[in-house]
Design an enzyme around this catalytic site. Structure first.
Site, PDB file in Angstrom:
ATOM      1  N   ASP A  43       0.954  -1.616  -0.206  1.00 11.81           N
ATOM      2  CA  ASP A  43      -0.063  -0.258   0.316  1.00 11.81           C
ATOM      3  C   ASP A  43       0.844   1.138   0.001  1.00 11.81           C
ATOM      4  O   ASP A  43       0.693   1.783  -0.930  1.00 11.81           O
ATOM      5  CB  ASP A  43      -0.834   0.199   1.103  1.00 11.81           C
ATOM      6  CG  ASP A  43      -1.506   1.043   1.589  1.00 11.81           C
ATOM      7  OD1 ASP A  43      -2.803   1.399   0.804  1.00 11.81           O
ATOM      8  OD2 ASP A  43      -1.767   2.104   2.475  1.00 11.81           O
ATOM      9  N   GLU A 115      -2.373  -5.178  -2.622  1.00  6.35           N
ATOM     10  CA  GLU A 115      -1.187  -4.982  -3.283  1.00  6.35           C
ATOM     11  C   GLU A 115      -0.328  -5.523  -2.067  1.00  6.35           C
ATOM     12  O   GLU A 115       1.024  -4.910  -2.083  1.00  6.35           O
ATOM     13  CB  GLU A 115      -1.454  -4.170  -1.526  1.00  6.35           C
ATOM     14  CG  GLU A 115      -2.592  -2.535  -1.727  1.00  6.35           C
ATOM     15  CD  GLU A 115      -3.131  -2.268  -1.165  1.00  6.35           C
ATOM     16  OE1 GLU A 115      -3.868  -0.463  -0.617  1.00  6.35           O
ATOM     17  OE2 GLU A 115      -4.004  -2.835   0.052  1.00  6.35           O
TER      18      GLU A 115
END
Length: 223
Positions: A43, A115
């Site tokens: 992320d 992610e």
């Protein structure tokens, strides 16, 4: 072909340490050692790489616009769409409960896995290798000539397309609502006059499901 090999083929990257890739594909429902930490890392790396790319591509764009574009490019819906294009859901290791409730297609799980894969590539190959992989994922979304139109949500794009042809607006209908009460899955259809058959989308709420159905309508139209 193993899941890791399939992942490597789909992202055009060969892992030095395949255990990192295996971890990236392991959901928390399946094992104590899972992809949550890689998701956290991915992320942060993704946000930085997209911010850097937007800043370089559009040097005259104001900070507010760049921030909005970055948010759109790294949000759950976009990540889940990218994961679906890579068929990432088919490669995930899920617990029995998630398997039964359609976890392979759940937007939140797909986005988190995307992610985690990015985090795994960063850990395995370093920042510049990860940059190349991430930009390959986003090549079509970043291919626009203007920062203003780097990304529009699918419902808006579909509506504008139909309006430009003076055609009726899309009709969205909830087909079913499944899953547990705390984690429902909405199935929504999208009917437009340009397609003989409806397209369908799934999501954690009606809005997300409608967006996916609109995305699939746009894909079916080839625009």
């Amino acid at each position: 072909m193993t899941s890791v090999r399939q992942l490597e083929k789909s992202i055009s990257y060969r892992f030095v340490n395949q255990s990192i890739a295996e971890l990236a594909l392991t959901h928390r429902s399946a094992a104590r050692l899972n992809n949550e930490r890689l998701e956290f890392l991915g992320d942060a790396i993704l946000g930085f790489l997209i911010a850097d790319e937007l800043s370089n591509r559009f040097p005259e764009a104001p900070e507010g616009l760049l921030s909005r574009q970055r948010a759109l490019l790294v949000n759950q819906q976009t990540l889940a769409t990218l994961a679906s294009q890579l068929q990432l859901g088919d490669l995930l290791v899920l617990g029995p409960g998630e398997l039964k409730s359609g976890g392979r297609k759940r937007e939140s799980i797909l986005a988190d896995a995307m992610e985690a894969v990015i985090g795994a590539v960063y850990q395995d190959g370093g920042l510049e290798v990860c940059r190349a992989v991430v930009l390959s994922f986003y090549s079509s979304l970043l291919g626009s000539g203007s920062a203003e139109i780097v990304h529009k949500d699918s419902k808006t794009r579909l509506q504008e397309l139909l309006q430009s042809k003076s055609l009726p607006l899309p009709v969205y209908q909830v087909v079913s609502i499944g899953g547990e009460e705390h984690e429902q899955v909405f199935l929504v259809s999208c009917q437009i006059s340009l397609l003989q058959e409806s397209t369908f989308g799934q999501g954690a709420n009606r809005r997300l499901a409608e967006q996916q159905a609109a995305t699939r309508a746009i894909e079916a139209l080839g625009v």
